[in-house]
Design an enzyme around this catalytic site. Structure first.
Site, PDB file in Angstrom:
ATOM      1  N   LYS A  13       0.832  -1.212   0.000  1.00 59.50           N
ATOM      2  CA  LYS A  13       0.000   0.000   0.000  1.00 59.50           C
ATOM      3  C   LYS A  13       0.870   1.267   0.000  1.00 59.50           C
ATOM      4  O   LYS A  13       0.682   2.166  -0.797  1.00 59.50           O
ATOM      5  CB  LYS A  13      -0.932   0.018   1.225  1.00 59.50           C
ATOM      6  CG  LYS A  13      -1.813  -1.205   1.371  1.00 59.50           C
ATOM      7  CD  LYS A  13      -2.771  -1.088   2.549  1.00 59.50           C
ATOM      8  CE  LYS A  13      -2.128  -1.035   3.923  1.00 59.50           C
ATOM      9  NZ  LYS A  13      -1.442  -2.265   4.339  1.00 59.50           N
ATOM     10  N   ARG A  88      -9.049   0.815   9.559  1.00 56.01           N
ATOM     11  CA  ARG A  88      -8.648  -0.578   9.791  1.00 56.01           C
ATOM     12  C   ARG A  88      -9.692  -1.332  10.607  1.00 56.01           C
ATOM     13  O   ARG A  88      -9.495  -2.521  10.900  1.00 56.01           O
ATOM     14  CB  ARG A  88      -7.320  -0.602  10.549  1.00 56.01           C
ATOM     15  CG  ARG A  88      -6.085  -0.806   9.673  1.00 56.01           C
ATOM     16  CD  ARG A  88      -4.889  -0.739  10.587  1.00 56.01           C
ATOM     17  NE  ARG A  88      -3.710  -1.380  10.117  1.00 56.01           N
ATOM     18  CZ  ARG A  88      -2.665  -0.728   9.601  1.00 56.01           C
ATOM     19  NH1 ARG A  88      -2.713   0.568   9.429  1.00 56.01           N
ATOM     20  NH2 ARG A  88      -1.575  -1.384   9.266  1.00 56.01           N
ATOM     21  N   ARG A 123      11.817  -5.522   4.364  1.00 55.20           N
ATOM     22  CA  ARG A 123      11.478  -4.108   4.169  1.00 55.20           C
ATOM     23  C   ARG A 123      12.382  -3.186   4.989  1.00 55.20           C
ATOM     24  O   ARG A 123      12.658  -3.454   6.162  1.00 55.20           O
ATOM     25  CB  ARG A 123      10.013  -3.886   4.571  1.00 55.20           C
ATOM     26  CG  ARG A 123       9.575  -2.436   4.461  1.00 55.20           C
ATOM     27  CD  ARG A 123       8.090  -2.301   4.394  1.00 55.20           C
ATOM     28  NE  ARG A 123       7.424  -2.592   5.658  1.00 55.20           N
ATOM     29  CZ  ARG A 123       6.102  -2.530   5.806  1.00 55.20           C
ATOM     30  NH1 ARG A 123       5.328  -2.244   4.786  1.00 55.20           N
ATOM     31  NH2 ARG A 123       5.555  -2.800   6.971  1.00 55.20           N
ATOM     32  N   ARG A 155      11.845  -1.383  10.648  1.00 54.52           N
ATOM     33  CA  ARG A 155      10.863  -1.039  11.680  1.00 54.52           C
ATOM     34  C   ARG A 155      10.862  -2.064  12.806  1.00 54.52           C
ATOM     35  O   ARG A 155      11.049  -3.243  12.559  1.00 54.52           O
ATOM     36  CB  ARG A 155       9.463  -0.975  11.042  1.00 54.52           C
ATOM     37  CG  ARG A 155       9.161   0.314  10.344  1.00 54.52           C
ATOM     38  CD  ARG A 155       7.926   0.250   9.495  1.00 54.52           C
ATOM     39  NE  ARG A 155       6.786  -0.419  10.118  1.00 54.52           N
ATOM     40  CZ  ARG A 155       5.595  -0.483   9.574  1.00 54.52           C
ATOM     41  NH1 ARG A 155       5.366   0.082   8.395  1.00 54.52           N
ATOM     42  NH2 ARG A 155       4.604  -1.110  10.166  1.00 54.52           N
ATOM     43  N   ARG A 166       0.145  -9.179  13.497  1.00 57.96           N
ATOM     44  CA  ARG A 166      -0.518  -8.132  12.710  1.00 57.96           C
ATOM     45  C   ARG A 166      -1.467  -8.759  11.693  1.00 57.96           C
ATOM     46  O   ARG A 166      -2.530  -8.203  11.407  1.00 57.96           O
ATOM     47  CB  ARG A 166       0.534  -7.261  12.008  1.00 57.96           C
ATOM     48  CG  ARG A 166       1.257  -6.352  12.995  1.00 57.96           C
ATOM     49  CD  ARG A 166       2.590  -5.841  12.471  1.00 57.96           C
ATOM     50  NE  ARG A 166       2.500  -4.962  11.341  1.00 57.96           N
ATOM     51  CZ  ARG A 166       3.534  -4.658  10.554  1.00 57.96           C
ATOM     52  NH1 ARG A 166       4.726  -5.185  10.785  1.00 57.96           N
ATOM     53  NH2 ARG A 166       3.389  -3.837   9.561  1.00 57.96           N
TER      54      ARG A 166
HETATM   55  P1  AMP Z   1       1.418   0.428   9.240  1.00 59.69           P
HETATM   56  O1  AMP Z   1       2.588   1.342   9.079  1.00 59.69           O
HETATM   57  O2  AMP Z   1       0.219   0.878   8.455  1.00 59.69           O
HETATM   58  O3  AMP Z   1       1.752  -1.010   9.023  1.00 59.69           O
HETATM   59  O4  AMP Z   1       0.987   0.554  10.774  1.00 59.69           O
HETATM   60  C1  AMP Z   1       1.847   0.191  11.815  1.00 59.69           C
HETATM   61  C2  AMP Z   1       1.070   0.005  13.109  1.00 59.69           C
HETATM   62  O5  AMP Z   1       0.448   1.244  13.466  1.00 59.69           O
HETATM   63  C3  AMP Z   1      -0.068  -0.993  13.058  1.00 59.69           C
HETATM   64  O6  AMP Z   1       0.374  -2.335  13.258  1.00 59.69           O
HETATM   65  C4  AMP Z   1      -0.949  -0.499  14.192  1.00 59.69           C
HETATM   66  O7  AMP Z   1      -0.412  -0.839  15.462  1.00 59.69           O
HETATM   67  C5  AMP Z   1      -0.825   1.009  14.054  1.00 59.69           C
HETATM   68  N1  AMP Z   1      -1.853   1.568  13.150  1.00 59.69           N
HETATM   69  C6  AMP Z   1      -1.660   2.185  11.942  1.00 59.69           C
HETATM   70  N2  AMP Z   1      -2.817   2.560  11.407  1.00 59.69           N
HETATM   71  C7  AMP Z   1      -3.791   2.182  12.283  1.00 59.69           C
HETATM   72  C8  AMP Z   1      -5.213   2.275  12.297  1.00 59.69           C
HETATM   73  N3  AMP Z   1      -5.879   2.836  11.285  1.00 59.69           N
HETATM   74  N4  AMP Z   1      -5.863   1.767  13.377  1.00 59.69           N
HETATM   75  C9  AMP Z   1      -5.201   1.211  14.401  1.00 59.69           C
HETATM   76  N5  AMP Z   1      -3.876   1.076  14.452  1.00 59.69           N
HETATM   77  C10 AMP Z   1      -3.165   1.549  13.406  1.00 59.69           C
END
Ligand code: AMP
Length: 211
Positions: A13, A88, A123, A155, A166
């Site tokens: 994404k 989400r 990544r 990360r 996740r």
């Molecule tokens: P991402 O970078 O999108 O993979 O997000 C990393 C982490 O941030 C996720 O595993 C969640 O812990 C948190 N996170 C990001 N976006 C959301 C969301 N819309 N709702 C809840 N947690 C989020």
């Protein structure tokens, strides 16, 4: 144009959003990036979010919804945006519906768990530019030849153990959004297991059908 990018972690994404925002003249809003920035700055939100993120759990809805609503009020959102990683959960989608934002298309990135785990462990993010790279030869985009290794950050949550958690959260909490947006006739499926250029082209096609 306002878009939502939906899909499991590691579906591409963020990478695809980085590739197409310029062409479309819109911006990318990644709630993950916003939360990581808050953690880094040590804000109250960051302190609350950190533990959830590092254990592969979703940050509670009320925190993420408040943060997103503040972000989309800013001037740079006027021409449109890609929401990368939001909503989400169903309550997050409902909160978005209650704003005056009109969503034009929801792109659903389809990829299986095995590929997700492979991509995510390779990544890396450039500390200097924020660009996403992958150190595995079979995963694009690779960092350019000679790119300094110390600039590439992995990360904290991009390891196999946390990714598996996740993915469970994704299936339980995020996947129901597929039928949520199908019912609203906004969903476009994209096969995200293909070559990067092919996915970019498929996403562009999917978006064009909404304009
Ligand atoms: P991402 O970078 O999108 O993979 O997000 C990393 C982490 O941030 C996720 O595993 C969640 O812990 C948190 N996170 C990001 N976006 C959301 C969301 N819309 N709702 C809840 N947690 C989020």
């Amino acid at each position: 144009m306002n878009l939502i990018f939906l899909g499991p972690p590691g579906a591409g994404k963020g990478t695809i959003a980085q590739r197409i925002v310029e062409d479309l003249g819109i911006i990318q809003i990644s709630t993950g990036d916003l939360l990581r920035a808050a953690v880094k700055e040590g804000t109250e939100l960051g302190l609350k979010a950190k533990e959830f993120m590092n254990s592969g759990k979703l940050v509670p809805d009320e925190l993420v919804i408040g943060m997103l609503k503040e972000r989309i009020k800013k001037d740079d959102c006027q021409d449109g945006f890609i929401l990368d990683g939001f909503p989400r959960t169903i309550p997050q989608a409902e909160a978005l519906d209650q704003t005056d934002i009109k969503i034009d298309k929801v792109v659903n990135f389809q990829v299986d768990d095995e590929l997700v785990i492979h991509r995510i462990t390779g990544r890396r993010t450039s500390k200097s530019t924020g660009k996403i790279f992958n150190i595995y030869k079979d995963c694009a985009p690779n960092p350019p030849e000679g790119h300094p290794e110390e600039d590439l950050l992995q990360r904290d949550d991009d390891n196999e153990e946390v990714v598996k958690k996740r993915l469970i959260q994704y299936r339980e909490q995020t996947e129901p959004l597929i039928s949520y947006y199908q019912d609203k006739d906004l969903l476009a499926d994209v096969n995200a297991a293909r070559e990067l250029d092919q996915i970019v082209s498929d996403v562009k096609k999917a978006i064009q059908t909404s304009t």
